[in-house]
Write a protein that holds these residues in place. Structure first.
Motif, PDB file in Angstrom:
ATOM      1  N   LEU A 188       0.825  -1.200   0.000  1.00 16.67           N
ATOM      2  CA  LEU A 188       0.000   0.000   0.000  1.00 16.67           C
ATOM      3  C   LEU A 188       0.866   1.258   0.000  1.00 16.67           C
ATOM      4  CD1 LEU A 188      -2.720   1.483   0.212  1.00 16.67           C
ATOM      5  CD2 LEU A 188      -2.582   1.150   2.697  1.00 16.67           C
ATOM      6  N   ASP A 189       1.943   1.255   0.773  1.00 16.45           N
ATOM      7  CA  ASP A 189       2.820   2.433   0.826  1.00 16.45           C
ATOM      8  C   ASP A 189       3.392   2.774  -0.546  1.00 16.45           C
ATOM      9  OD1 ASP A 189       2.350   2.837   3.495  1.00 16.45           O
ATOM     10  OD2 ASP A 189       4.130   1.749   4.169  1.00 16.45           O
ATOM     11  N   THR A 190       3.639   1.783  -1.368  1.00 19.26           N
ATOM     12  CA  THR A 190       4.105   2.027  -2.738  1.00 19.26           C
ATOM     13  C   THR A 190       3.007   2.691  -3.561  1.00 19.26           C
ATOM     14  OG1 THR A 190       5.597   0.124  -2.668  1.00 19.26           O
ATOM     15  CG2 THR A 190       4.947   0.919  -4.855  1.00 19.26           C
ATOM     16  N   LEU A 191       1.784   2.178  -3.430  1.00 19.88           N
ATOM     17  CA  LEU A 191       0.664   2.707  -4.216  1.00 19.88           C
ATOM     18  C   LEU A 191       0.339   4.157  -3.864  1.00 19.88           C
ATOM     19  CD1 LEU A 191      -1.743  -0.363  -4.155  1.00 19.88           C
ATOM     20  CD2 LEU A 191      -0.277   0.410  -6.027  1.00 19.88           C
ATOM     21  N   LYS A 192       0.684   4.563  -2.669  1.00 22.51           N
ATOM     22  CA  LYS A 192       0.423   5.946  -2.254  1.00 22.51           C
ATOM     23  C   LYS A 192       1.276   6.936  -3.041  1.00 22.51           C
ATOM     24  CE  LYS A 192      -1.078   4.937   2.452  1.00 22.51           C
ATOM     25  NZ  LYS A 192      -0.753   5.068   3.886  1.00 22.51           N
ATOM     26  N   TYR A 193       2.414   6.448  -3.566  1.00 24.56           N
ATOM     27  CA  TYR A 193       3.351   7.339  -4.257  1.00 24.56           C
ATOM     28  C   TYR A 193       3.501   7.045  -5.742  1.00 24.56           C
ATOM     29  CZ  TYR A 193       4.427   8.513   0.516  1.00 24.56           C
ATOM     30  OH  TYR A 193       4.310   8.903   1.815  1.00 24.56           O
ATOM     31  N   GLU A 194       3.212   5.799  -6.122  1.00 25.70           N
ATOM     32  CA  GLU A 194       3.445   5.403  -7.514  1.00 25.70           C
ATOM     33  C   GLU A 194       2.558   4.214  -7.856  1.00 25.70           C
ATOM     34  OE1 GLU A 194       7.089   3.331 -10.036  1.00 25.70           O
ATOM     35  OE2 GLU A 194       7.368   3.829  -7.941  1.00 25.70           O
TER      36      GLU A 194
ATOM     37  N   SER B 158      -6.633  -3.135   1.712  1.00 31.61           N
ATOM     38  CA  SER B 158      -7.076  -3.418   0.338  1.00 31.61           C
ATOM     39  C   SER B 158      -8.158  -2.421  -0.090  1.00 31.61           C
ATOM     40  CB  SER B 158      -7.561  -4.861   0.187  1.00 31.61           C
ATOM     41  OG  SER B 158      -8.658  -5.131   1.026  1.00 31.61           O
ATOM     42  N   ARG B 159      -9.022  -2.014   0.831  1.00 36.49           N
ATOM     43  CA  ARG B 159     -10.024  -0.990   0.506  1.00 36.49           C
ATOM     44  C   ARG B 159      -9.342   0.358   0.248  1.00 36.49           C
ATOM     45  NH1 ARG B 159     -12.676  -3.933   4.384  1.00 36.49           N
ATOM     46  NH2 ARG B 159     -12.092  -2.500   6.053  1.00 36.49           N
ATOM     47  N   GLU B 160      -8.339   0.676   1.041  1.00 35.72           N
ATOM     48  CA  GLU B 160      -7.612   1.930   0.820  1.00 35.72           C
ATOM     49  C   GLU B 160      -6.890   1.897  -0.525  1.00 35.72           C
ATOM     50  OE1 GLU B 160      -4.230   4.784   2.916  1.00 35.72           O
ATOM     51  OE2 GLU B 160      -5.114   3.154   4.088  1.00 35.72           O
ATOM     52  N   ALA B 161      -6.270   0.775  -0.844  1.00 33.41           N
ATOM     53  CA  ALA B 161      -5.584   0.625  -2.138  1.00 33.41           C
ATOM     54  C   ALA B 161      -6.570   0.739  -3.293  1.00 33.41           C
ATOM     55  CB  ALA B 161      -4.861  -0.721  -2.192  1.00 33.41           C
ATOM     56  N   ALA B 162      -7.737   0.136  -3.145  1.00 31.03           N
ATOM     57  CA  ALA B 162      -8.758   0.222  -4.191  1.00 31.03           C
ATOM     58  C   ALA B 162      -9.186   1.675  -4.396  1.00 31.03           C
ATOM     59  CB  ALA B 162      -9.958  -0.648  -3.832  1.00 31.03           C
ATOM     60  N   GLY B 163      -9.300   2.407  -3.309  1.00 32.62           N
ATOM     61  CA  GLY B 163      -9.647   3.814  -3.407  1.00 32.62           C
ATOM     62  C   GLY B 163      -8.595   4.617  -4.153  1.00 32.62           C
ATOM     63  N   ILE B 164      -7.339   4.263  -3.952  1.00 34.21           N
ATOM     64  CA  ILE B 164      -6.238   4.939  -4.654  1.00 34.21           C
ATOM     65  C   ILE B 164      -6.273   4.602  -6.141  1.00 34.21           C
ATOM     66  CG2 ILE B 164      -3.714   4.987  -4.934  1.00 34.21           C
ATOM     67  CD1 ILE B 164      -3.559   4.574  -1.845  1.00 34.21           C
ATOM     68  N   LEU B 165      -6.520   3.331  -6.451  1.00 39.48           N
ATOM     69  CA  LEU B 165      -6.443   2.859  -7.835  1.00 39.48           C
ATOM     70  C   LEU B 165      -7.669   3.165  -8.680  1.00 39.48           C
ATOM     71  CD1 LEU B 165      -4.751  -0.602  -7.249  1.00 39.48           C
ATOM     72  CD2 LEU B 165      -3.707   1.463  -8.223  1.00 39.48           C
ATOM     73  N   GLN B 166      -8.818   3.374  -8.047  1.00 33.38           N
ATOM     74  CA  GLN B 166     -10.018   3.615  -8.857  1.00 33.38           C
ATOM     75  C   GLN B 166      -9.828   4.863  -9.706  1.00 33.38           C
ATOM     76  OE1 GLN B 166     -13.437   3.868  -6.323  1.00 33.38           O
ATOM     77  NE2 GLN B 166     -12.837   5.808  -5.437  1.00 33.38           N
ATOM     78  N   GLY B 167     -10.112   4.709 -10.962  1.00 28.84           N
ATOM     79  CA  GLY B 167      -9.935   5.802 -11.905  1.00 28.84           C
ATOM     80  C   GLY B 167      -8.510   5.954 -12.415  1.00 28.84           C
ATOM     81  N   GLN B 168      -7.573   5.192 -11.846  1.00 27.13           N
ATOM     82  CA  GLN B 168      -6.163   5.276 -12.254  1.00 27.13           C
ATOM     83  C   GLN B 168      -5.748   4.139 -13.173  1.00 27.13           C
ATOM     84  OE1 GLN B 168      -4.213   7.935 -11.328  1.00 27.13           O
ATOM     85  NE2 GLN B 168      -6.100   8.701 -10.416  1.00 27.13           N
ATOM     86  N   ILE B 169      -6.531   3.060 -13.161  1.00 28.27           N
ATOM     87  CA  ILE B 169      -6.237   1.920 -14.042  1.00 28.27           C
ATOM     88  C   ILE B 169      -7.491   1.622 -14.857  1.00 28.27           C
ATOM     89  CG2 ILE B 169      -4.503   0.975 -12.460  1.00 28.27           C
ATOM     90  CD1 ILE B 169      -6.527  -1.195 -11.686  1.00 28.27           C
ATOM     91  N   SER B 170      -7.311   0.966 -15.986  1.00 31.73           N
ATOM     92  CA  SER B 170      -8.468   0.698 -16.839  1.00 31.73           C
ATOM     93  C   SER B 170      -9.081  -0.683 -16.597  1.00 31.73           C
ATOM     94  CB  SER B 170      -8.081   0.846 -18.307  1.00 31.73           C
ATOM     95  OG  SER B 170      -7.043  -0.049 -18.631  1.00 31.73           O
TER      96      SER B 170
END
Length: 134
Positions: free
Chosen positions: A76-82, A104-116
């Motif tokens: 998750l810490d990686t996903l927060k920056y890249e 996993s919910r926090e990661a999903a929140g980060i990724l939504q709209g960022q991946i197709s």
């Protein structure tokens, strides 16, 4: 003259509605959201759908202690920056999990709209009733 004014008002109003509609439609198409699923549904997807990317968002030391077969560790810490290229380029569903489901919910929140790719989070490994590898 009054009739012309009414026509102009109608045209302006229709144009405003069209602009709002187009803006909302475009936003809906670009803001992909994630879906929460249970372990059974995730397991079924892993076995029936091609190209699933199973992502464990825990810390590397937790991943080494035991993880779902075929999963990759992207903390998750990686996903927060890249957002790694493998997530950006995922063609099949992306399935996220952690220990309990919070990360996993926090990661999903980060990724939504960022991946197709379709995005799912299925909670934590503590509720995973299937095989785990170390």
């Amino acid at each position: 003259m009054k009739n012309d004014h009414n026509h102009i008002c109608v045209i302006v109003c229709l144009f405003a509605v069209l602009v709002l509609f187009c803006g909302c439609t475009k936003k809906a198409l670009t803001e992909q959201t994630y879906q929460s699923i249970d372990a059974e549904t995730a397991y079924k997807m892993m076995n029936e759908e091609s190209g699933c990317l199973i992502v464990d968002v825990r810390r590397p030391v937790e991943f080494e202690e035991g993880h779902i077969p075929g999963s990759v560790n992207i903390p998750l810490d990686t996903l927060k920056y890249e957002i790694p290229e493998e997530l950006k380029n995922a063609e099949g569903p992306v399935l996220l999990y952690c220990r309990s489901g919070r990360r996993s919910r926090e990661a999903a929140g980060i990724l939504q709209g960022q991946i197709s790719a379709p995005l799912y989070e299925f909670g934590g490994i503590i509720d995973w009733p299937y095989e785990i590898v170390q």
